[in-house]
Motif scaffolding. Structure first.
Motif, PDB file in Angstrom:
ATOM      1  N   ILE A 254     -12.326  19.350 -27.419  1.00  0.00           N
ATOM      2  CA  ILE A 254     -11.138  18.902 -28.349  1.00  0.00           C
ATOM      3  C   ILE A 254     -10.039  20.450 -27.900  1.00  0.00           C
ATOM      4  CG2 ILE A 254      -8.726  17.038 -28.837  1.00  0.00           C
ATOM      5  CD1 ILE A 254     -10.699  15.439 -29.664  1.00  0.00           C
ATOM      6  N   GLU A 255      -9.192  20.922 -26.435  1.00  0.00           N
ATOM      7  CA  GLU A 255      -7.890  21.804 -26.895  1.00  0.00           C
ATOM      8  C   GLU A 255      -6.725  21.269 -27.567  1.00  0.00           C
ATOM      9  OE1 GLU A 255      -7.312  21.964 -22.602  1.00  0.00           O
ATOM     10  OE2 GLU A 255      -9.428  22.954 -21.966  1.00  0.00           O
ATOM     11  N   ILE A 256      -6.694  22.348 -28.460  1.00  0.00           N
ATOM     12  CA  ILE A 256      -5.719  21.738 -29.339  1.00  0.00           C
ATOM     13  C   ILE A 256      -4.509  22.975 -29.305  1.00  0.00           C
ATOM     14  CG2 ILE A 256      -6.953  20.148 -31.501  1.00  0.00           C
ATOM     15  CD1 ILE A 256      -6.995  22.731 -33.088  1.00  0.00           C
ATOM     16  N   ALA A 257      -4.830  24.066 -28.483  1.00  0.00           N
ATOM     17  CA  ALA A 257      -4.052  25.179 -28.875  1.00  0.00           C
ATOM     18  C   ALA A 257      -3.790  25.659 -27.118  1.00  0.00           C
ATOM     19  CB  ALA A 257      -3.563  25.878 -30.170  1.00  0.00           C
ATOM     20  N   THR A 352       3.053  29.734 -26.728  1.00  0.00           N
ATOM     21  CA  THR A 352       1.908  28.945 -27.284  1.00  0.00           C
ATOM     22  C   THR A 352       2.196  27.282 -26.988  1.00  0.00           C
ATOM     23  OG1 THR A 352       0.307  29.085 -28.728  1.00  0.00           O
ATOM     24  CG2 THR A 352       2.208  29.428 -29.212  1.00  0.00           C
ATOM     25  N   ILE A 353       1.191  26.634 -27.055  1.00  0.00           N
ATOM     26  CA  ILE A 353       1.353  25.568 -27.460  1.00  0.00           C
ATOM     27  C   ILE A 353       0.682  24.875 -28.600  1.00  0.00           C
ATOM     28  CG2 ILE A 353       0.118  24.558 -25.977  1.00  0.00           C
ATOM     29  CD1 ILE A 353       1.811  22.154 -24.845  1.00  0.00           C
ATOM     30  N   ARG A 354       0.928  24.031 -29.216  1.00  0.00           N
ATOM     31  CA  ARG A 354      -0.119  23.483 -30.688  1.00  0.00           C
ATOM     32  C   ARG A 354      -0.294  22.058 -29.597  1.00  0.00           C
ATOM     33  NH1 ARG A 354      -2.268  28.357 -32.534  1.00  0.00           N
ATOM     34  NH2 ARG A 354      -2.223  29.192 -30.824  1.00  0.00           N
ATOM     35  N   PHE A 355      -1.081  21.358 -30.342  1.00  0.00           N
ATOM     36  CA  PHE A 355      -1.275  20.182 -30.392  1.00  0.00           C
ATOM     37  C   PHE A 355      -1.162  19.625 -31.895  1.00  0.00           C
ATOM     38  CE2 PHE A 355      -1.748  21.724 -25.834  1.00  0.00           C
ATOM     39  CZ  PHE A 355      -1.098  20.527 -25.482  1.00  0.00           C
ATOM     40  N   ARG A 356      -0.954  18.488 -31.593  1.00  0.00           N
ATOM     41  CA  ARG A 356      -0.936  17.234 -32.903  1.00  0.00           C
ATOM     42  C   ARG A 356      -2.132  16.089 -32.839  1.00  0.00           C
ATOM     43  NH1 ARG A 356       3.257  15.258 -37.710  1.00  0.00           N
ATOM     44  NH2 ARG A 356       2.821  14.175 -38.613  1.00  0.00           N
ATOM     45  N   GLN A 357      -3.081  16.055 -33.570  1.00  0.00           N
ATOM     46  CA  GLN A 357      -4.130  14.809 -33.042  1.00  0.00           C
ATOM     47  C   GLN A 357      -4.027  13.483 -33.779  1.00  0.00           C
ATOM     48  OE1 GLN A 357      -7.413  17.648 -33.520  1.00  0.00           O
ATOM     49  NE2 GLN A 357      -8.179  15.518 -31.767  1.00  0.00           N
ATOM     50  N   GLY A 358      -3.118  12.515 -33.614  1.00  0.00           N
ATOM     51  CA  GLY A 358      -3.378  11.098 -34.500  1.00  0.00           C
ATOM     52  C   GLY A 358      -4.163  10.149 -35.210  1.00  0.00           C
ATOM     53  N   PRO A 359      -3.920   9.838 -35.591  1.00  0.00           N
ATOM     54  CA  PRO A 359      -5.085   8.439 -36.217  1.00  0.00           C
ATOM     55  C   PRO A 359      -4.872   7.167 -35.250  1.00  0.00           C
ATOM     56  CG  PRO A 359      -2.934   8.497 -37.494  1.00  0.00           C
ATOM     57  CD  PRO A 359      -2.499   9.036 -36.905  1.00  0.00           C
ATOM     58  N   GLY A 360      -5.848   6.483 -35.484  1.00  0.00           N
ATOM     59  CA  GLY A 360      -5.506   5.436 -34.421  1.00  0.00           C
ATOM     60  C   GLY A 360      -4.884   4.351 -35.795  1.00  0.00           C
ATOM     61  N   ARG A 400      -4.338  13.386 -28.440  1.00  0.00           N
ATOM     62  CA  ARG A 400      -3.668  14.443 -28.811  1.00  0.00           C
ATOM     63  C   ARG A 400      -1.565  13.402 -28.725  1.00  0.00           C
ATOM     64  NH1 ARG A 400      -4.668  18.876 -25.978  1.00  0.00           N
ATOM     65  NH2 ARG A 400      -3.942  17.640 -24.239  1.00  0.00           N
ATOM     66  N   VAL A 401      -0.683  13.272 -29.490  1.00  0.00           N
ATOM     67  CA  VAL A 401       0.227  12.457 -30.154  1.00  0.00           C
ATOM     68  C   VAL A 401       1.358  13.166 -30.121  1.00  0.00           C
ATOM     69  CG1 VAL A 401      -1.190  10.829 -31.063  1.00  0.00           C
ATOM     70  CG2 VAL A 401       0.298  12.640 -32.916  1.00  0.00           C
ATOM     71  N   ALA A 402       1.400  14.871 -30.124  1.00  0.00           N
ATOM     72  CA  ALA A 402       2.359  15.793 -29.780  1.00  0.00           C
ATOM     73  C   ALA A 402       1.786  16.862 -29.769  1.00  0.00           C
ATOM     74  CB  ALA A 402       3.252  15.640 -31.396  1.00  0.00           C
ATOM     75  N   TRP A 403       3.552  18.109 -29.312  1.00  0.00           N
ATOM     76  CA  TRP A 403       2.987  19.088 -29.037  1.00  0.00           C
ATOM     77  C   TRP A 403       4.342  20.083 -29.219  1.00  0.00           C
ATOM     78  CZ3 TRP A 403       2.570  16.542 -24.195  1.00  0.00           C
ATOM     79  CH2 TRP A 403       3.556  16.486 -22.924  1.00  0.00           C
ATOM     80  N   ALA A 404       3.334  21.262 -29.142  1.00  0.00           N
ATOM     81  CA  ALA A 404       5.670  21.872 -29.971  1.00  0.00           C
ATOM     82  C   ALA A 404       5.084  23.257 -28.716  1.00  0.00           C
ATOM     83  CB  ALA A 404       5.148  22.043 -31.280  1.00  0.00           C
TER      84      ALA A 404
END
Length: 437
Positions: A254-257, A352-360, A400-404
């Motif tokens: 899973i790509e996170i950045a 750059t972009i960073r992603f935030r993974q979320g819980p279920g 992933r639920v959000a990105w910046a």
């Protein structure tokens, strides 16, 4: 035919069969086959509008589009037609039901429908990539076969049963990667450290049936695992434009950045560009955008992971625009319209972009979103789900639920700003039955 939309409406409304959309001159209309959820489709609609064109979106499930995407498309007065986007003839009939002639352009920006979009462009006599090349890109097994015999690929086996996959893993030597041949976004892709794990991963793929309405092919790829840093090369008309560095979540695919530029020595960046260009040439992909993913081994050899006949997802085109001034989405549009690209200027040395993974769970409340957007260097903070929506994990990029997105003079500054923005946003979750904590 189902439902069709009038321009600018979020949800389609019914029209009498055969009624045309008033006020739409076919010569000023671009057809888009589905809209990717990470922004390229909405960007394309905005850029088309700037060029004086209207966008006609073909989609199989307008109600299934995320709320934010429907809102973005409505802001650009996008007309939406519900039709079978896996059926080229159905799409052609749907367009001609509402337009008195062929559209000016056809755009395929969503991975799952890129091959159908290329065929539709050919049907209407519009510029576009060779459908045969796009079809190869859409089938990872055919990609591997096409690259076989070159130094670009990895060792692999095509398997149709779990037992075949187990034997292939034993033959290739573990760890291996097991993946479906026609999905994207790391869906059902697994690193397997034993032949038995490869068997289990294959069983999961073969029993999936379909994903997001896409029939999952009854075949898997078992590939040697390439240890090394991961990059992607963004290309236009077979020529490299930028190299992106990637960060994966530990122990996953899973790509996170992503970061542009990749921060490589010139020699290595040029080498990766040449590898990606050669891969596209072998496939026959010489028109329009391409996104080629690579891994660089300790020996320095780069192996092609996959080739996509489209602009990159994950907002990578926005990173390229910010850091280089080249707008890949606008270049794609210009090529489809037969117009010159519009060159911009870089806005920062690094993006750059960073992603935030979320819980279920169910997202109850979002707070401090505007505070995150106000952080110096931050260009964009986005949530993929809205308050009240449910989020279920499936071990892919969909988790992933959000990105910046942030920019800076150096990579560390951009990374710090994007990370701070994601940490600032507060998400309150409620557990759901069957959700993963």
């Amino acid at each position: 035919m189902g439902r069709q939309a009038v321009p600018g409406r979020l949800l389609p409304q019914r029209r009498p069969g055969g009624q045309r959309m008033s006020g739409l001159d076919p010569a000023r209309v671009a057809v888009m086959v589905e809209a990717p959820v990470t922004g390229a489709g909405a960007d394309a609609a905005r850029l088309l509008r700037e060029r004086g064109l209207s966008t006609l979106l073909l989609t199989h499930d307008p109600d299934g589009m995320p709320q934010y995407l429907r809102r973005q498309l409505a802001q650009q007065d996008v007309s939406v037609i519900q039709t079978s986007t896996l059926d080229v003839e159905a799409m052609r009939a749907s367009v001609l039901q509402h337009l008195d002639g062929s559209p000016r352009a056809v755009l395929g920006m969503y991975e799952y429908y890129a091959a159908q979009a290329a065929e539709l462009a050919r049907e209407f006599g519009c510029p576009g990539p060779a459908p045969e090349a796009v079809a190869i890109c859409r089938d990872k097994a055919r990609q591997r076969d096409q690259l076989a015999g070159t130094e670009l690929t990895v060792h692999y086996r095509r398997c149709h049963t779990a037992d075949q996959a187990q034997s292939a893993a034993a033959e290739l030597g573990t760890p291996v990667i097991v993946k479906p041949t026609n999905l994207t976004g790391s869906v059902l892709v697994r690193r397997c450290d034993t032949p038995h794990e490869a068997k289990e991963a294959t069983e999961a793929i073969l029993r999936q049936g379909e994903y997001l309405g896409i029939p999952v092919q009854n075949e898997v790829l078992v590939e040697e695992f390439i240890e090394g840093a991961e990059y992607s090369v963004e290309l236009m008309h077979g020529r490299a434009v930028a190299v992106t560095s990637k960060t994966l979540a530990p122990g996953t695919v899973i790509e996170i950045a992503h970061t542009v530029p990749a921060g490589l020595a010139t020699e290595l960046q040029d080498y990766l560009s040449r590898v990606a260009e050669e891969a596209c040439s072998v496939i026959g992909l010489r028109w329009g955008p391409a996104h080629v993913e690579l891994r660089v081994q300790e020996s320095g050899r780069a192996a092609v992971i996959e080739i996509n006949a489209r602009v990159a997802g994950d907002r990578i085109p926005e990173l390229v625009r910010l850091a280089t001034g080249v707008d890949l989405v606008d270049e794609h549009i210009g090529a489809a319209l037969g117009e010159a690209a519009r060159q911009g200027e870089p806005e920062a040395p690094v993006a750059t972009i960073r992603f935030r993974q979320g819980p279920g769970g169910r997202l109850n409340r979002v707070s401090k979103l505007e505070s995150a957007r106000a952080i110096a260097g931050v260009r964009e903070v986005h949530l993929r789900i809205a308050e009240g929506q449910e989020h279920r994990l499936n071990g892919s990029n969909q988790d992933r639920v959000a990105w910046a997105i942030a920019t800076g003079d150096v990579e560390a500054a951009a990374r710090t700003a994007a990370t701070q923005a994601l940490d600032t946003v507060e998400l309150d979750w409620a557990r759901m039955q069957g959700a993963t904590p």
